[in-house]
Design a protein around this motif. Structure first.
Motif, PDB file in Angstrom:
ATOM      1  N   ALA A   1       0.818  -1.218   0.000  1.00  0.00           N
ATOM      2  CA  ALA A   1       0.000   0.000   0.000  1.00  0.00           C
ATOM      3  C   ALA A   1       0.845   1.259   0.000  1.00  0.00           C
ATOM      4  CB  ALA A   1      -0.936   0.001   1.213  1.00  0.00           C
ATOM      5  N   LEU A   2       2.133   1.125   0.388  1.00  0.00           N
ATOM      6  CA  LEU A   2       3.032   2.279   0.433  1.00  0.00           C
ATOM      7  C   LEU A   2       4.034   2.251  -0.714  1.00  0.00           C
ATOM      8  CD1 LEU A   2       3.705   2.299   4.276  1.00  0.00           C
ATOM      9  CD2 LEU A   2       2.131   3.762   3.002  1.00  0.00           C
ATOM     10  N   GLY A   3       3.784   1.368  -1.704  1.00  0.00           N
ATOM     11  CA  GLY A   3       4.637   1.348  -2.881  1.00  0.00           C
ATOM     12  C   GLY A   3       5.793   0.374  -2.816  1.00  0.00           C
ATOM     13  N   GLY A   4       5.773  -0.572  -1.867  1.00  0.00           N
ATOM     14  CA  GLY A   4       6.843  -1.554  -1.787  1.00  0.00           C
ATOM     15  C   GLY A   4       6.974  -2.358  -3.077  1.00  0.00           C
ATOM     16  N   ARG A   5       8.223  -2.602  -3.494  1.00  0.00           N
ATOM     17  CA  ARG A   5       8.472  -3.352  -4.722  1.00  0.00           C
ATOM     18  C   ARG A   5       8.343  -4.845  -4.461  1.00  0.00           C
ATOM     19  NH1 ARG A   5      14.132  -0.571  -5.737  1.00  0.00           N
ATOM     20  NH2 ARG A   5      14.030  -0.700  -3.473  1.00  0.00           N
ATOM     21  N   CYS A   6       7.829  -5.569  -5.455  1.00  0.00           N
ATOM     22  CA  CYS A   6       7.411  -6.954  -5.256  1.00  0.00           C
ATOM     23  C   CYS A   6       8.036  -7.847  -6.323  1.00  0.00           C
ATOM     24  CB  CYS A   6       5.880  -7.006  -5.320  1.00  0.00           C
ATOM     25  SG  CYS A   6       5.171  -8.653  -5.268  1.00  0.00           S
ATOM     26  N   ARG A   7       8.484  -9.035  -5.894  1.00  0.00           N
ATOM     27  CA  ARG A   7       8.914 -10.040  -6.869  1.00  0.00           C
ATOM     28  C   ARG A   7       8.570 -11.412  -6.322  1.00  0.00           C
ATOM     29  NH1 ARG A   7      13.668 -12.753  -5.741  1.00  0.00           N
ATOM     30  NH2 ARG A   7      14.931 -11.960  -3.994  1.00  0.00           N
ATOM     31  N   ALA A   8       8.326 -12.346  -7.239  1.00  0.00           N
ATOM     32  CA  ALA A   8       7.953 -13.700  -6.832  1.00  0.00           C
ATOM     33  C   ALA A   8       9.088 -14.338  -6.039  1.00  0.00           C
ATOM     34  CB  ALA A   8       7.623 -14.542  -8.055  1.00  0.00           C
ATOM     35  N   THR A   9       8.735 -15.208  -5.099  1.00  0.00           N
ATOM     36  CA  THR A   9       9.735 -15.892  -4.293  1.00  0.00           C
ATOM     37  C   THR A   9       9.422 -17.377  -4.243  1.00  0.00           C
ATOM     38  OG1 THR A   9      10.882 -15.858  -2.146  1.00  0.00           O
ATOM     39  CG2 THR A   9       8.495 -15.631  -2.097  1.00  0.00           C
ATOM     40  N   ALA A  10      10.437 -18.171  -3.977  1.00  0.00           N
ATOM     41  CA  ALA A  10      10.271 -19.621  -3.949  1.00  0.00           C
ATOM     42  C   ALA A  10       9.423 -20.048  -2.760  1.00  0.00           C
ATOM     43  CB  ALA A  10      11.645 -20.298  -3.878  1.00  0.00           C
ATOM     44  N   ARG A  11       8.668 -21.116  -2.952  1.00  0.00           N
ATOM     45  CA  ARG A  11       7.821 -21.656  -1.879  1.00  0.00           C
ATOM     46  C   ARG A  11       8.577 -22.802  -1.206  1.00  0.00           C
ATOM     47  NH1 ARG A  11       1.843 -21.890  -4.809  1.00  0.00           N
ATOM     48  NH2 ARG A  11       2.073 -19.994  -6.047  1.00  0.00           N
ATOM     49  N   ASP A  12       9.476 -22.472  -0.317  1.00  0.00           N
ATOM     50  CA  ASP A  12      10.334 -23.490   0.269  1.00  0.00           C
ATOM     51  C   ASP A  12       9.618 -24.236   1.382  1.00  0.00           C
ATOM     52  OD1 ASP A  12      11.179 -22.215   3.009  1.00  0.00           O
ATOM     53  OD2 ASP A  12      11.401 -20.623   1.526  1.00  0.00           O
ATOM     54  N   PRO A  13      10.091 -25.431   1.729  1.00  0.00           N
ATOM     55  CA  PRO A  13       9.413 -26.258   2.741  1.00  0.00           C
ATOM     56  C   PRO A  13       9.284 -25.578   4.099  1.00  0.00           C
ATOM     57  CG  PRO A  13      10.982 -27.575   1.497  1.00  0.00           C
ATOM     58  CD  PRO A  13      11.212 -26.150   1.094  1.00  0.00           C
ATOM     59  N   GLU A  14      10.285 -24.810   4.509  1.00  0.00           N
ATOM     60  CA  GLU A  14      10.203 -24.131   5.808  1.00  0.00           C
ATOM     61  C   GLU A  14       9.058 -23.132   5.817  1.00  0.00           C
ATOM     62  OE1 GLU A  14      12.702 -21.110   8.713  1.00  0.00           O
ATOM     63  OE2 GLU A  14      13.565 -21.757   6.826  1.00  0.00           O
ATOM     64  N   LEU A  15       8.897 -22.394   4.709  1.00  0.00           N
ATOM     65  CA  LEU A  15       7.792 -21.439   4.607  1.00  0.00           C
ATOM     66  C   LEU A  15       6.466 -22.155   4.709  1.00  0.00           C
ATOM     67  CD1 LEU A  15       6.769 -18.561   4.046  1.00  0.00           C
ATOM     68  CD2 LEU A  15       6.988 -19.063   1.601  1.00  0.00           C
ATOM     69  N   ARG A  16       6.323 -23.242   3.994  1.00  0.00           N
ATOM     70  CA  ARG A  16       5.063 -23.985   4.014  1.00  0.00           C
ATOM     71  C   ARG A  16       4.759 -24.522   5.414  1.00  0.00           C
ATOM     72  NH1 ARG A  16       1.113 -26.076   0.503  1.00  0.00           N
ATOM     73  NH2 ARG A  16      -0.530 -26.589   1.985  1.00  0.00           N
ATOM     74  N   LYS A  17       5.779 -24.952   6.129  1.00  0.00           N
ATOM     75  CA  LYS A  17       5.578 -25.458   7.492  1.00  0.00           C
ATOM     76  C   LYS A  17       5.024 -24.366   8.400  1.00  0.00           C
ATOM     77  CE  LYS A  17       8.086 -27.603  11.341  1.00  0.00           C
ATOM     78  NZ  LYS A  17       9.420 -28.094  11.800  1.00  0.00           N
ATOM     79  N   VAL A  18       5.573 -23.160   8.286  1.00  0.00           N
ATOM     80  CA  VAL A  18       5.095 -22.051   9.116  1.00  0.00           C
ATOM     81  C   VAL A  18       3.657 -21.699   8.743  1.00  0.00           C
ATOM     82  CG1 VAL A  18       5.419 -19.619   9.674  1.00  0.00           C
ATOM     83  CG2 VAL A  18       7.395 -21.133   9.524  1.00  0.00           C
ATOM     84  N   LEU A  19       3.348 -21.651   7.452  1.00  0.00           N
ATOM     85  CA  LEU A  19       1.995 -21.299   7.016  1.00  0.00           C
ATOM     86  C   LEU A  19       0.984 -22.351   7.463  1.00  0.00           C
ATOM     87  CD1 LEU A  19       2.786 -20.017   3.424  1.00  0.00           C
ATOM     88  CD2 LEU A  19       2.298 -18.648   5.457  1.00  0.00           C
ATOM     89  N   ASP A  20       1.351 -23.605   7.399  1.00  0.00           N
ATOM     90  CA  ASP A  20       0.449 -24.656   7.892  1.00  0.00           C
ATOM     91  C   ASP A  20       0.145 -24.439   9.372  1.00  0.00           C
ATOM     92  OD1 ASP A  20       0.368 -25.859   5.408  1.00  0.00           O
ATOM     93  OD2 ASP A  20       1.805 -27.446   5.906  1.00  0.00           O
ATOM     94  N   GLY A  21       1.143 -24.012  10.128  1.00  0.00           N
ATOM     95  CA  GLY A  21       0.923 -23.730  11.541  1.00  0.00           C
ATOM     96  C   GLY A  21      -0.014 -22.562  11.760  1.00  0.00           C
ATOM     97  N   VAL A  22       0.086 -21.528  10.919  1.00  0.00           N
ATOM     98  CA  VAL A  22      -0.820 -20.384  11.024  1.00  0.00           C
ATOM     99  C   VAL A  22      -2.264 -20.830  10.776  1.00  0.00           C
ATOM    100  CG1 VAL A  22      -1.477 -18.184   9.971  1.00  0.00           C
ATOM    101  CG2 VAL A  22       0.939 -18.696  10.396  1.00  0.00           C
ATOM    102  N   VAL A  23      -2.470 -21.659   9.764  1.00  0.00           N
ATOM    103  CA  VAL A  23      -3.826 -22.129   9.457  1.00  0.00           C
ATOM    104  C   VAL A  23      -4.366 -22.991  10.590  1.00  0.00           C
ATOM    105  CG1 VAL A  23      -5.191 -23.540   7.874  1.00  0.00           C
ATOM    106  CG2 VAL A  23      -3.477 -21.974   6.967  1.00  0.00           C
TER     107      VAL A  23
END
Length: 282
Positions: free
Chosen positions: A206-228
């Motif tokens: 919302a403040l103009g931060g620049r964005c680029r795609a990032t890899a979906r690594d297993p550690e990230l998925r583990k944390v997201l599963d915990g959030v859900v």
């Protein structure tokens, strides 16, 4: 007739237009309901008569939580749930829930007074981030670089009129890069890395931060599963910091924007979100 899901929002933004347009191809109808004129409370819920579910896209956490609470009480399937929205709206509550679930979150202190604030300056190393407990889109989030100017910054907090506006978190400044993930149900729909503009330390889209795609690594998925697991299945924007020691969950948004993700991920994000809505509510 295809199943119909009401989309409660105060306006039709980019995301709502794309969701409504993507729905028919999935055998679903989405219709906008102005969240300022639903007049909920009647047990028959006339504002949602004929709808098979409710997608809460209110930008206001308070408004969204109230709408979800009354809709659920009337037996309407609601996404996200009232409990999830109420948890996300309060950064202190969210951090506590996630930490209790064993998820990594930044170190933080709750500040309710100048005495609390001065204690934070003694306990936590500079630079620090001061942010409101209630709020979003990077507003009123302040970087405290120097101990001699920090008390003057807190003067502005004390001048705010309401106690809920004065409630803040103070946490160590992690860095200038963050990861935004869009989750639908238990599926990772998109992930991107945000970096701040040269004249801005905050990375918010919302403040103009620049964005680029990032890899979906297993550690990230583990944390997201915990959030859900902690919040329950839903559609969330999960903001994380990537650190040398792993990911830290910063915030979770109950009605996430996803325009920036849609432009970088190479995935049809509106269609993926609409599919998650169909699977959850019909």
């Amino acid at each position: 007739m295809p199943p119909t899901v009401a989309v409660a929002a105060d306006r039709i933004g980019w995301e709502e237009r794309r969701l409504i347009a993507a729905a028919p191809a999935l055998g679903l109808r989405l219709r906008w309901v102005n969240d300022e004129s639903m007049c909920l409370g009647h047990p028959d819920l006339p504002a949602l008569a004929g709808d098979d579910g409710l997608l809460v896209r209110s930008r206001s956490y308070t408004r969204g939580g109230l709408i979800a609470t009354l809709a659920e009480a009337a037996g309407v399937r609601t996404l996200n749930t009232a409990d999830a929205i109420h948890t996300c709206q309060n950064k202190a509550t969210l951090r506590t829930v996630l930490r209790a679930a064993g998820l990594p979150v930044p170190d933080f202190r709750l500040v309710l007074s100048r005495a609390d604030f001065e204690c934070c300056l003694r306990e936590l190393p500079l630079p620090l981030v001061l942010k409101p407990v209630f709020g979003g889109m990077g507003r009123r989030v302040t970087l405290l670089r120097d101990a001699d100017t920090a008390p003057s910054v807190y003067d502005y907090v004390e001048d705010l009129g309401h106690a809920f506006e004065q409630a803040c978190l103070v946490e160590p400044y992690v860095g200038g890069t963050s990861v935004r993930c869009l989750v639908g149900g238990d599926e990772l729909l998109g992930a991107a890395e945000f970096t701040a503009e040269p004249t801005e330390w905050r990375t918010n889209a919302a403040l103009g931060g620049r964005c680029r795609a990032t890899a979906r690594d297993p550690e990230l998925r583990k944390v997201l599963d915990g959030v859900v697991r902690a919040l329950g299945p839903g559609i969330y924007g999960v903001d994380l910091f990537r650190t040398p020691d792993g990911y830290l969950v910063n915030e979770v948004n109950h009605a996430p924007a996803f325009r920036a993700l849609a432009t970088t991920s190479g995935t049809d994000i509106p269609e993926a979100v609409a599919r998650s809505v169909r699977e959850a509510l019909t």
